[in-house]
Design a protein around this motif. Structure first.
Motif, PDB file in Angstrom:
ATOM      1  N   PHE A 214       4.381  11.557   4.837  1.00 31.60           N
ATOM      2  CA  PHE A 214       3.308  11.557   5.837  1.00 31.60           C
ATOM      3  C   PHE A 214       2.078  10.847   5.298  1.00 31.60           C
ATOM      4  O   PHE A 214       1.418  10.085   6.007  1.00 31.60           O
ATOM      5  N   GLU A 215       1.769  11.104   4.022  1.00 32.30           N
ATOM      6  CA  GLU A 215       0.592  10.467   3.432  1.00 32.30           C
ATOM      7  C   GLU A 215       0.817   8.961   3.234  1.00 32.30           C
ATOM      8  O   GLU A 215      -0.105   8.164   3.394  1.00 32.30           O
TER       9      GLU A 215
ATOM     10  N   ASN B 113      -1.855  -3.098  -4.737  1.00 28.45           N
ATOM     11  CA  ASN B 113      -1.313  -2.112  -3.797  1.00 28.45           C
ATOM     12  C   ASN B 113      -2.354  -1.132  -3.260  1.00 28.45           C
ATOM     13  O   ASN B 113      -2.106   0.051  -3.135  1.00 28.45           O
TER      14      ASN B 113
ATOM     15  N   ARG C  95       0.208   7.647   6.719  1.00 36.12           N
ATOM     16  CA  ARG C  95      -1.179   7.813   7.143  1.00 36.12           C
ATOM     17  C   ARG C  95      -2.114   6.857   6.392  1.00 36.12           C
ATOM     18  O   ARG C  95      -3.031   6.302   6.969  1.00 36.12           O
ATOM     19  N   TYR C  96      -1.889   6.702   5.089  1.00 29.86           N
ATOM     20  CA  TYR C  96      -2.804   5.873   4.295  1.00 29.86           C
ATOM     21  C   TYR C  96      -2.253   4.472   4.052  1.00 29.86           C
ATOM     22  O   TYR C  96      -3.007   3.516   3.964  1.00 29.86           O
ATOM     23  N   GLY C  97      -0.927   4.342   3.919  1.00 29.12           N
ATOM     24  CA  GLY C  97      -0.356   3.041   3.581  1.00 29.12           C
ATOM     25  C   GLY C  97      -0.159   2.136   4.787  1.00 29.12           C
ATOM     26  O   GLY C  97      -0.397   0.938   4.725  1.00 29.12           O
TER      27      GLY C  97
ATOM     28  N   PRO D  32      -3.639   2.348   8.634  1.00 34.52           N
ATOM     29  CA  PRO D  32      -4.817   1.472   8.683  1.00 34.52           C
ATOM     30  C   PRO D  32      -4.459   0.021   8.990  1.00 34.52           C
ATOM     31  O   PRO D  32      -5.223  -0.678   9.643  1.00 34.52           O
TER      32      PRO D  32
ATOM     33  N   GLY E 177       1.743   2.023  -3.379  1.00 29.88           N
ATOM     34  CA  GLY E 177       0.558   2.554  -4.042  1.00 29.88           C
ATOM     35  C   GLY E 177       0.398   4.046  -3.792  1.00 29.88           C
ATOM     36  O   GLY E 177       0.155   4.820  -4.715  1.00 29.88           O
ATOM     37  N   ILE E 178       0.544   4.457  -2.511  1.00 29.44           N
ATOM     38  CA  ILE E 178       0.374   5.872  -2.172  1.00 29.44           C
ATOM     39  C   ILE E 178       1.535   6.696  -2.734  1.00 29.44           C
ATOM     40  O   ILE E 178       1.358   7.821  -3.187  1.00 29.44           O
ATOM     41  N   LYS E 179       2.729   6.096  -2.748  1.00 29.07           N
ATOM     42  CA  LYS E 179       3.879   6.780  -3.340  1.00 29.07           C
ATOM     43  C   LYS E 179       3.601   7.062  -4.814  1.00 29.07           C
ATOM     44  O   LYS E 179       3.900   8.132  -5.326  1.00 29.07           O
TER      45      LYS E 179
ATOM     46  N   ARG F  23       6.697  14.444  -6.903  1.00 32.10           N
ATOM     47  CA  ARG F  23       5.365  13.946  -6.557  1.00 32.10           C
ATOM     48  C   ARG F  23       4.328  14.413  -7.568  1.00 32.10           C
ATOM     49  O   ARG F  23       3.387  13.697  -7.879  1.00 32.10           O
TER      50      ARG F  23
ATOM     51  N   PRO G 235       0.816  -1.212   0.000  1.00 42.95           N
ATOM     52  CA  PRO G 235       0.000   0.000   0.000  1.00 42.95           C
ATOM     53  C   PRO G 235       0.855   1.270   0.000  1.00 42.95           C
ATOM     54  O   PRO G 235       0.467   2.268  -0.593  1.00 42.95           O
TER      55      PRO G 235
ATOM     56  N   ASN H 224       3.246  12.229  -0.203  1.00 42.11           N
ATOM     57  CA  ASN H 224       4.523  12.429   0.495  1.00 42.11           C
ATOM     58  C   ASN H 224       4.660  11.404   1.621  1.00 42.11           C
ATOM     59  O   ASN H 224       3.784  10.564   1.820  1.00 42.11           O
TER      60      ASN H 224
ATOM     61  N   ARG I  85      -8.583   4.368  -8.951  1.00 36.73           N
ATOM     62  CA  ARG I  85      -7.699   5.269  -8.196  1.00 36.73           C
ATOM     63  C   ARG I  85      -6.756   5.989  -9.156  1.00 36.73           C
ATOM     64  O   ARG I  85      -6.522   7.188  -9.039  1.00 36.73           O
TER      65      ARG I  85
END
Lengths: 310, 273
Positions: free
Chosen positions: A221-222, B88, A225-227, A230, A212-214, B74, A209, A219, B157
């Protein structure tokens, strides 16, 4: 079918898989036996050695135990049945031998126990918050840089390595007598212990995950927080509750050095009176700690049970 | 236009991608094929810099992608979305939140930490899910979905990122043939309807032939083939796959006899838990 049991090796009986396995197994058992006996001998040697150093001998034990009883005898309340439930007399005093006499300061104790619980609660909330952040920095898979991880791990080690009571002693000098010193002391120690546990949970979390968020442009922190968060949340909640139990006990102790809570009262009655007031306070502390332990255990099991069903 | 100029990736002792130079024009659907370990994934993950190139350059519309840092990097990742083999997604969050996480780049620190998404973003996410036939599971926890459903959520997503390029790293390798078809059809539709460039790593030859405008074949870190599906003769394919050729062909026959758009296998089978 029959060939499984009657199968004979093609080239000589020395390669029979069963006898090969059996001899291998016997060898393993022999090896393990040697290790076990060595460990057993070492254990007994260390036990005798430490008993000798601390002069832990049966005769000293026999001499000491009755004195513990003696002390408890001296702090036992002398309750008398006929006046047990007597209320205050005209002068506003409880008659000696009544429950009211024994627990003359009941509401003061309750106020202090309430203060102790609030100290533990505050310390747990702040400590958990700090531990969560530090765990992400300390965990090897999520640390933003190698040196940050090393620094965070050393810092957590220091925090949990030093006992609360020592931090409290120093902090009472720094911020003065009262609950604040106790709360800070417990926060530091709880952060160290929870941070270590939490970072281990993070190290076992899946990094997919996070990738995935990367990949969506999140960033650090995210990503956390998300990866990660949870995934580790159920564990964190359970650890925080468990730490709350420990913090209640800890905040009852830090009072001995003046850092607030019921501990200060216990220390006071022990050193000034050593009479039935000691048992009065002790009983309340034990009751409180037991109640909170049971409650938090229930909650934790409910939490874990819910998780394992998924 | 995405230009690769001698882009290289070197791990400790091995060169995963030897200097690669080629250009992908906007709106093309490219399939990268090759045996496992040929460097397909490394090449793809270098595009959004999940793997750092060890040499060479990559330009998108003339902008040097290899030099990007911090927020610019980013922003680039937000522009080129990625779909993974193992999806993922965040299993313990619900589907909607997973899809909305595609908008995280546009959030400030506090709204992303608090997990606050706007009504507009929610609507956007639901539309993306609906396009993939997944709107009905929006509030379900993600790890209760099947693999095919998860991959469609992952594509949703990627879509809410409003990307200009879509990278897909073995998007169907963990899926059964029917779901593989649904996912490949979705990628092709995104390519044709939205005009997105799609770059897709594929294990099976047949799929690449069916869906892609252009096929790039890799072998031990070297691009050994670059052309249209028609130009990819059996002989050329055998060279790409080497010793694994028979496997690749038989796999192509058994697992992915897919015809794009022939009879659109829209997700009629809706799992309602």
């Amino acid at each position: 079918m029959a060939s499984i049991t009657t199968n004979t090796p093609a080239n000589g009986s020395d390669k029979d898989p069963v006898s090969l396995f059996e001899s291998h197994r016997r060898q393993m058992i022999r090896d393990r036996m040697v290790v076990n006996v060595t460990l057993g001998v070492l254990f007994i040697a260390f036990l005798l050695w430490s008993a000798w150093i601390s002069r832990f001998t049966p005769d000293r034990l026999a001499a000491g135990l009755p004195r513990i009883m003696e002390y408890f005898g001296s702090v036992m309340p002398s309750l008398q049945w006929d006046v047990l439930f007597e209320s205050r007399d005209e002068a506003g005093r409880f008659p000696p031998g009544s429950l009211g006499f024994w627990y003359n300061d009941f509401w003061k104790y309750i106020r202090l126990i309430w203060e102790t619980i609030r100290m533990a609660l505050t310390a747990t909330l702040i400590g958990t918050g700090l531990a969560v952040i530090l765990a992400f920095l300390a965990a090897r898979n999520t640390t933003p840089a190698h040196w940050v991880g090393v620094a965070a791990r050393r810092f957590l080690e220091f925090c949990r390595g030093v006992p609360e009571i020592l931090f409290a002693l120093v902090l009472v000098f720094a911020v003065g007598i009262g609950p604040l010193a106790g709360v800070i002391a417990i926060v530091i120690h709880a952060t160290g212990a929870l941070g270590k546990l939490s970072s281990e949970v993070v190290e076992n979390a899946s990094m997919r995950p996070v990738d995935g968020i990367k990949a969506v442009g999140g960033n650090w922190f995210e990503q956390m927080r998300y990866g990660i968060l949870p995934q580790v949340m159920p564990n964190y909640t359970s650890y925080a509750l468990w730490r709350f139990e420990i913090n209640v006990r800890a905040s009852a102790v830090v009072g001995f050095v003046g850092a607030g809570g019921i501990g200060a009262e216990l220390s006071h009655v022990i050193s000034f009176y050593s009479d039935d007031r000691v048992t009065a306070v002790l009983i309340l502390i034990v009751l409180t700690v037991t109640m909170i332990d049971l409650l938090s255990e229930r909650l934790r099991h409910a939490l874990i049970g819910k998780e394992s069903l998924k | 236009m995405l230009e690769f100029k001698a882009l290289t990736k070197q791990f400790k002792n091995t060169v995963a991608v030897k200097p690669a130079t080629f250009t992908i024009p906007d709106g093309q659907m490219v399939g990268i094929i090759g045996r496992s370990g040929a460097g397909k994934s490394t090449l793809l993950r270098m595009i959004n810099r999940l793997n750092e190139p060890s040499g060479g350059q990559m330009l998108f519309q003339g902008r040097d992608i290899t030099a990007l840092k911090g927020r610019d990097l980013r922003e680039w990742r937000n522009e080129c979305a990625m779909v993974f083999q193992q999806f993922n997604l965040v299993g313990r969050l619900n589907v909607l939140t997973n899809v909305m996480s595609g908008r995280l780049f546009h959030h400030n620190f506090f709204s992303s930490m608090a997990g606050v998404f706007s009504e507009k973003e929610r609507a956007f996410a639901i539309r993306a899910l609906d396009r993939l036939g997944m709107a009905h599971v929006a509030l379900q926890q993600t790890d209760t979905l099947s693999g095919g459903q998860m991959q469609r959520v992952a594509i949703a997503r990627a879509l809410v990122q409003e990307p200009r390029i879509m990278l897909a790293d073995e998007p169907i390798a963990s899926l059964d043939p029917l779901n593989a078809k649904v996912v490949m059809d979705a990628l092709r539709a995104i390519n044709q309807q939205d005009g997105l460039t799609v770059i897709c790593n594929l294990h099976t030859l047949d799929t690449a032939r069916q869906y892609c405008d252009r096929i790039i074949g890799m072998q031990e870190g070297v691009i050994v083939f670059d052309g249209t599906p028609k130009e990819l003769t059996d002989k050329a394919a055998r060279e790409i796959y080497g010793a694994e050729a028979e496997d690749a062909f038989s796999e192509a026959m058994t697992s992915t006899a897919l015809r794009p758009g022939a009879q659109r296998a829209q997700p009629e089978v809706r799992v309602v838990n």
